[in-house]
Scaffold this motif. Structure first.
Motif, PDB file in Angstrom:
ATOM      1  N   ILE A  52      -0.132   0.524  13.015  1.00 63.30           N
ATOM      2  CA  ILE A  52      -1.519   0.984  13.181  1.00 63.30           C
ATOM      3  C   ILE A  52      -1.754   1.411  14.629  1.00 63.30           C
ATOM      4  CG2 ILE A  52      -3.956   0.293  13.079  1.00 63.30           C
ATOM      5  CD1 ILE A  52      -2.639   0.604  10.342  1.00 63.30           C
ATOM      6  N   LYS A  53      -1.263   0.628  15.555  1.00 60.52           N
ATOM      7  CA  LYS A  53      -1.431   0.933  16.987  1.00 60.52           C
ATOM      8  C   LYS A  53      -0.869   2.312  17.319  1.00 60.52           C
ATOM      9  CE  LYS A  53      -0.291  -0.871  21.567  1.00 60.52           C
ATOM     10  NZ  LYS A  53       0.187  -2.055  22.299  1.00 60.52           N
ATOM     11  N   PHE A  54       0.279   2.634  16.723  1.00 61.64           N
ATOM     12  CA  PHE A  54       0.935   3.907  17.009  1.00 61.64           C
ATOM     13  C   PHE A  54       0.650   4.975  15.953  1.00 61.64           C
ATOM     14  CE2 PHE A  54       3.195   0.944  19.681  1.00 61.64           C
ATOM     15  CZ  PHE A  54       3.224   1.637  20.884  1.00 61.64           C
ATOM     16  N   LYS A  58       1.865   6.143   7.399  1.00 59.92           N
ATOM     17  CA  LYS A  58       2.789   6.148   6.269  1.00 59.92           C
ATOM     18  C   LYS A  58       3.602   4.852   6.251  1.00 59.92           C
ATOM     19  CE  LYS A  58       6.460   8.755   4.066  1.00 59.92           C
ATOM     20  NZ  LYS A  58       7.335   9.909   4.114  1.00 59.92           N
ATOM     21  N   ASN A  59       4.109   4.447   7.389  1.00 60.30           N
ATOM     22  CA  ASN A  59       4.868   3.193   7.457  1.00 60.30           C
ATOM     23  C   ASN A  59       3.950   1.988   7.252  1.00 60.30           C
ATOM     24  OD1 ASN A  59       7.594   2.230   7.734  1.00 60.30           O
ATOM     25  ND2 ASN A  59       6.867   1.184   9.561  1.00 60.30           N
ATOM     26  N   ALA A  60       2.718   2.075   7.728  1.00 58.13           N
ATOM     27  CA  ALA A  60       1.764   0.978   7.539  1.00 58.13           C
ATOM     28  C   ALA A  60       1.490   0.757   6.057  1.00 58.13           C
ATOM     29  CB  ALA A  60       0.463   1.257   8.287  1.00 58.13           C
ATOM     30  N   ALA A  61       1.519   1.824   5.272  1.00 56.65           N
ATOM     31  CA  ALA A  61       1.300   1.689   3.828  1.00 56.65           C
ATOM     32  C   ALA A  61       2.496   1.057   3.131  1.00 56.65           C
ATOM     33  CB  ALA A  61       1.005   3.056   3.224  1.00 56.65           C
ATOM     34  N   ILE A  74      -4.763   4.438   4.505  1.00 57.16           N
ATOM     35  CA  ILE A  74      -4.889   3.576   5.689  1.00 57.16           C
ATOM     36  C   ILE A  74      -5.944   4.109   6.660  1.00 57.16           C
ATOM     37  CG2 ILE A  74      -3.656   2.522   7.623  1.00 57.16           C
ATOM     38  CD1 ILE A  74      -2.702   1.475   4.963  1.00 57.16           C
ATOM     39  N   PRO A  75      -5.949   5.386   7.019  1.00 60.26           N
ATOM     40  CA  PRO A  75      -6.983   5.857   7.953  1.00 60.26           C
ATOM     41  C   PRO A  75      -8.404   5.585   7.458  1.00 60.26           C
ATOM     42  CG  PRO A  75      -5.257   7.493   7.748  1.00 60.26           C
ATOM     43  CD  PRO A  75      -4.989   6.448   6.702  1.00 60.26           C
TER      44      PRO A  75
END
Length: 151
Positions: A52-54, A58-61, A74-75
């Motif tokens: 999330i910080k970066f 897609k990876n956060a999901a 996510i956004p």
């Protein structure tokens, strides 16, 4: 050895143990010794926050169950949580406050505290959030919808 020396050494050891346990690495280290599940949830939560910080949404999901990853916006969830567009959110730092499992060992939660800079208002806030996990097919998946719901 004198009794006072033994007492002093005992007090020093007890205080050292307390501070080691209370430190961030201490909490992680000691509770990780007792539960691999807690360790996995902590590691996933820290990796999620880094994504999330970066702005790697897609990876956060990817911490969500594969069947639900395509639905995870996510956004949008970040905007609902922080009341700001993700590109205007600067996550400066974050730490895990608590990690716990329920009695079935199939549900877990990780409580985090973040320090964020809201770029549109130049405010710095320290929100707390809880990331919820469910164990399916012997793997931990974050429930993003419930984890990132509005405060």
């Amino acid at each position: 050895m004198k009794k006072s020396t033994v007492a002093f050494i005992l007090v020093v050891l007890v205080l050292a143990g307390y501070f080691a346990y209370d430190a961030e690495w201490g909490r992680s280290f000691f509770s990780g010794l007792f539960s691999e599940d807690l360790k996995i949830m902590r590691e996933n939560s820290l990796a999620f926050m880094e994504d999330i910080k970066f702005k790697d949404f897609k990876n956060a999901a990817s911490y969500h169950h594969p069947d639900d990853q395509k639905k995870a916006d996510i956004p949008h969830l970040i905007q609902r949580l922080f009341k700001i567009k993700p590109e205007l959110l600067d996550i400066m730092e974050y730490e895990i406050l608590d990690t716990s499992l329920d009695s079935t060992q199939k549900r877990g939660r990780v409580k985090l505290k973040a320090k964020v800079h809201l770029l549109n208002s130049d405010k710095i806030e320290s929100p707390e959030m809880i990331l919820y996990y469910h164990k399916k097919e012997d793997k931990w998946y974050m429930e993003l919808e419930s984890s990132l719901r509005g405060r």
